[in-house]
Write a protein that holds these residues in place. Sequence first.
Motif, short mmCIF file in Angstrom:
data_model
loop_
_atom_site.label_atom_id
_atom_site.label_comp_id
_atom_site.label_asym_id
_atom_site.label_seq_id
_atom_site.Cartn_x
_atom_site.Cartn_y
_atom_site.Cartn_z
N GLN A 36 73.71 42.30 17.18
CA GLN A 36 73.50 42.18 18.63
C GLN A 36 74.77 41.67 19.31
O GLN A 36 75.11 42.09 20.41
CB GLN A 36 72.35 41.21 18.94
N LYS A 68 70.81 50.97 26.44
CA LYS A 68 69.66 50.08 26.70
C LYS A 68 68.47 50.46 25.82
O LYS A 68 67.67 49.60 25.44
CB LYS A 68 69.24 50.17 28.18
N ARG A 117 67.83 40.91 25.09
CA ARG A 117 68.49 40.90 23.76
C ARG A 117 68.99 39.53 23.36
O ARG A 117 69.06 39.21 22.16
CB ARG A 117 69.69 41.85 23.77
N TYR A 118 69.44 38.73 24.33
CA TYR A 118 70.13 37.47 24.02
C TYR A 118 69.36 36.31 24.65
O TYR A 118 69.12 36.29 25.86
CB TYR A 118 71.57 37.50 24.55
#
Lengths: 353, 353
Positions: free
Chosen positions: B174, B196, B293-294
């Motif tokens: 990631q 995405k 994602r983060y």
Amino acid sequence: MNSITTPSYAVHFNQIAYTELNKHLSQSKYSKIFILVDENTHNYCLPTFLAQINEDYDFEIIEIEEGEVNKNIHTCTQVWEVLSELDADRKSAMINLGGGVVTDLGGFVASCFKRGIDFINVPTTLLSMVDASVGGKTGVDLGPLKNQIGVINQPQMVLIVPEFLKTLNERQLQSGFAEMLKHGLIRDAAYWESLKAVLDFENIADFIYTSVTIKNEVVLQDPTEQNLRKILNYGHTLGHAIESYFLESPKHDLLLHGEAISIGMILEGYLSFKLTGLPESELNDIKASFLARYKKTTFTKTDIDTILTLLKFDKKNSHGNVNFVLLKNIGECAIDIKVPEDLLKEAFEFYAE
Amino acid sequence: MNSITTPSYAVHFNQIAYTELNKHLSQSKYSKIFILVDENTHNYCLPTFLAQINEDYDFEIIEIEEGEVNKNIHTCTQVWEVLSELDADRKSAMINLGGGVVTDLGGFVASCFKRGIDFINVPTTLLSMVDASVGGKTGVDLGPLKNQIGVINQPQMVLIVPEFLKTLNERQLQSGFAEMLKHGLIRDAAYWESLKAVLDFENIADFIYTSVTIKNEVVLQDPTEQNLRKILNYGHTLGHAIESYFLESPKHDLLLHGEAISIGMILEGYLSFKLTGLPESELNDIKASFLARYKKTTFTKTDIDTILTLLKFDKKNSHGNVNFVLLKNIGECAIDIKVPEDLLKEAFEFYAE
């Protein structure tokens, strides 16, 4: 004296140097200008230098400890930290005011700081004027290995102001003069003859100009040292090893760079006589001319063995072979000559005779 | 997959990479080949790599400690000393097998050893494949200042073998993916949309290829970062400061590079919305896509103040100004934008909302 131009910058002399510097600084609009000095050039050269700057710049002075023993990565890190603390940025510039240690180290520091900022070299010793002013070699030592870490990168300009030579003693001047004698030996027999006659260094500016011209002409033809440029290493293969050894060995006095390569030029003169046809009369001329200027050094067997071990670490050696630049005649070189080890020991015997 | 060519070298993919490497090694006749690894790539990548080398070379393996905290001059000095001890010479070459720390540091070490030896980069992380593989940036950190010391110098070739990605965990993948998302944001809205949708990293080779192509095309047009190349810094101005701060601050967990710049891209997205016309819908898309994602990071007021102080040390800042790359739309940038300090604090508030 006309300026000497290289592909990327010019070497300016005397008053023109200051005129060009003032023009460059006013055009370049540097965010900050750092002047790198050592204790000596801080005291004896910086006031003279600053008095010639026309405008009022935000100069920051960074002083390093003087001497070859401080030409190392540790000193670089200290300077990088000071640059960072003083907010140096990519549009900052560094002026290296000093001898070879300051210009070699300062050039490397500038070349790596934020992946490269502008720098200007102002050599203040005879050695750095004639040797470090063209060619773009920057770097520092790694332990006993001279100039092991560095990059090739060009300054914005080089300023040669022979007035700074007044700050040097006789021994330092003689050391620089060895590189000039080398320029005669490798490229110009008539220049060698006229240099031999130089007894004092009062009026040496024209000779400096000739030496810079010779070095520039060689570097221009072979900037990356594939062939011709190697001739500038005459006397340096053994000279570097001797210099490194004396630097690290506590029982010896320090040899200045020019003193070490003067020994190297005698030793490699002997190799030239044995391997590349240098006439014996020219070999004797070389030995006598150097010994008239530089005191003879005594080498023990252990000294010689250690020096020959250091040889193989010289930057120019590859594939474990030691390649020499030798002379065919005074004024003409042969490159990439391999030398048997026993001949190296003989050369030391010839030097000692 | 065709190789991607830059003015001085090529990026080769998959099996072609090994074919080209074998060809290069057999043609170049290096005196010695050094492979720089860290503990991880020594264990997990080196055996795979060596199995693909056709001939029997005299490889020497040099292992450094892993992690950004070791990307410094001290580690460089250790590697330079090992190279010297192992008789590396000017005809030696170095293969950097690892993530960004190994390729950035190894590239710098090679570029400065004896004023430059050949090096080949074999990035093993997603981040180094898409980011460090083109552009020639080498370097190390100076204390908390990322990449403060380095040079621009090109490798002989870059080999991208996505098989190495199997050695990485999800978090590391990631982190690298953040740079790929950046390539979409700064240059290609359609690429952003397709990225995405990526949920796993099994079949990511085509995306890596697209990212390297985008970066190469930008670097080709502006190798020295005068204008266009600056867009690659999107998210990095604040992202670097955040990453540096978390690296040095004992009370925070380490943020990976991609995690730090993902925050930077949200913050700088907000600045873009305020200053360069980024539509609010696109700003919200950017924020939502990164936060999916983060994990969101919490910043105290002290954190933010310290990060903003670190900002002014960023390499790209000059004359004391902090210049940002911002977005006009997804896929299009504006460069050299000055940002008022209060807006920086607002950006952190927007991130925390």
